[in-house]
Design a protein around this motif. Structure first.
Motif, mmCIF file in Angstrom:
data_model
loop_
_atom_site.group_PDB
_atom_site.id
_atom_site.type_symbol
_atom_site.label_atom_id
_atom_site.label_comp_id
_atom_site.label_asym_id
_atom_site.label_seq_id
_atom_site.Cartn_x
_atom_site.Cartn_y
_atom_site.Cartn_z
ATOM 1 N N LYS A 1 0.837 -1.204 0.000
ATOM 2 C CA LYS A 1 0.000 0.000 0.000
ATOM 3 C C LYS A 1 0.870 1.252 0.000
ATOM 4 O O LYS A 1 0.586 2.220 -0.707
ATOM 5 C CB LYS A 1 -0.919 0.014 1.223
ATOM 6 N N ALA B 1 2.393 1.774 -3.382
ATOM 7 C CA ALA B 1 1.386 2.245 -4.335
ATOM 8 C C ALA B 1 1.121 3.738 -4.136
ATOM 9 O O ALA B 1 1.003 4.493 -5.113
ATOM 10 C CB ALA B 1 0.097 1.452 -4.183
ATOM 11 N N GLN C 1 1.868 6.657 -6.856
ATOM 12 C CA GLN C 1 0.829 7.607 -7.269
ATOM 13 C C GLN C 1 1.319 9.040 -7.089
ATOM 14 O O GLN C 1 1.135 9.887 -7.966
ATOM 15 C CB GLN C 1 -0.451 7.376 -6.460
#
Length: 75
Positions: free
Chosen positions: A41, A44, A48
């Motif tokens: 997570k 990610a 982003q």
């Protein structure tokens, strides 16, 4: 006959210890999986953020290029 009872108690004790070790092992695996999930997570989110930053930088670069073209055409 007491030998059979002792053997049975020893076997039950060994089975109990094995179950405890198995449960502990499963808990460790679950903790590792949760940690790995958190790392994924986090990665990610970082990806982003990097993508958004890269898009912003690209947009700024295109704006500068457009300004430079306008300046060149006005000369």
């Amino acid at each position: 006959m007491s030998g059979n009872r002792n053997a049975k108690k020893n076997a039950e004790s060994m089975i109990g210890k094995a179950k405890d070790k198995l449960e502990h092992g499963q808990e460790v695996i679950n903790q590792d999986m949760r940690r790995a999930g958190q790392r994924v997570k986090g990665a990610a989110k970082d990806a982003q953020a990097n993508l958004e930053h890269g898009e912003e930088r690209a947009r700024e670069g295109m704006e500068h290029a457009a300004d430079d073209m306008k300046d060149a055409m006005n000369r």
